[in-house]
Design an enzyme around this catalytic site. Structure first.
Site, PDB file in Angstrom:
ATOM      1  N   ASP A 141       0.853  -1.193   0.000  1.00  0.00           N
ATOM      2  CA  ASP A 141       0.000   0.000   0.000  1.00  0.00           C
ATOM      3  C   ASP A 141       0.881   1.233   0.000  1.00  0.00           C
ATOM      4  O   ASP A 141       1.950   1.243   0.617  1.00  0.00           O
ATOM      5  CB  ASP A 141      -0.908   0.021   1.229  1.00  0.00           C
ATOM      6  CG  ASP A 141      -2.024  -1.003   1.178  1.00  0.00           C
ATOM      7  OD1 ASP A 141      -2.414  -1.410   0.071  1.00  0.00           O
ATOM      8  OD2 ASP A 141      -2.518  -1.394   2.251  1.00  0.00           O
ATOM      9  N   ASP A 155      -7.060  -1.132  -4.885  1.00  0.00           N
ATOM     10  CA  ASP A 155      -8.205  -0.708  -4.074  1.00  0.00           C
ATOM     11  C   ASP A 155      -9.054   0.327  -4.814  1.00  0.00           C
ATOM     12  O   ASP A 155     -10.286   0.286  -4.768  1.00  0.00           O
ATOM     13  CB  ASP A 155      -7.733  -0.127  -2.741  1.00  0.00           C
ATOM     14  CG  ASP A 155      -6.914  -1.107  -1.911  1.00  0.00           C
ATOM     15  OD1 ASP A 155      -7.090  -2.323  -2.073  1.00  0.00           O
ATOM     16  OD2 ASP A 155      -6.083  -0.637  -1.111  1.00  0.00           O
TER      17      ASP A 155
END
Length: 187
Positions: A141, A155
């Protein structure tokens, strides 16, 4: 099943296999998914090469920035002790999206399901190949949304795809000539 076999059984070929529209939606979904997966994995590789874990690079003040973290859990690092469950869920989600893409038709559905599939597979790849082990890897991330959470491009694709699914559910579905012929009492 051929059209002749279907006529003998009194059914339509559409009841036993994907329609031409379903095949087009599946083809489009797979193209969008491959592109989304490539963008996701490319952006993660770039983030790993350019960012230092734990350091934040502000892009829009405190609202948005870049911060490399490795997430063992789901959204907001929930379930970090059960990474293998997310691997299984990701795999099942990818299979379900393909099943739905075969059954639905139209470019809108192909794009929506392709985004969801590409994002799901992007995070699934991380879980399969990233440390600490196969099936329990941590997701890369790097998109920091204020002090709320850090996500990735996969995402974004998943959220955009689910948003498009919601829009598609609200919009009328165009009817094909074959459907009109079956439901029109005048024919």
């Amino acid at each position: 099943m051929t059209a002749q076999d279907a006529a003998v059984e009194g059914t339509s070929t559409q009841e036993h296999g994907p329609t031409a529209g379903g095949k087009r939606a599946l083809r489009l979904a797979l193209i969008v998914a491959v592109l989304a997966l490539a963008v996701d994995q490319g952006s993660k590789a770039l983030a790993v090469a350019q960012l230092t874990p734990g350091e934040r690079m502000p892009l829009l003040g405190d609202l948005f920035g870049l911060s490399l973290v490795y997430n063992p859990g789901a959204a907001f690092s929930l379930g970090s002790g059960a990474t293998w469950i997310f691997t299984i869920v990701g795999l099942l989600a990818a299979v379900m999206v393909v099943v739905f893409a075969v059954r639905l038709r139209g470019a809108r559905w192909g794009v929506a399901l392709g985004l969801v599939l590409g994002g799901a597979v992007g995070n699934l790849v991380d879980r399969l190949v990233n440390p600490p082990s196969f099936g329990q890897g941590h997701v890369t991330d790097f998109l920091a949304y204020g002090n709320l959470f850090v996500g990735n491009v996969a995402d974004v694709f998943i959220v955009a795809g689910v948003g498009l699914v919601c829009v598609n559910l609200l919009l009328p579905t165009p009817r094909t000539t074959a459907e009109t012929d079956r439901t029109d009492p005048a024919s």
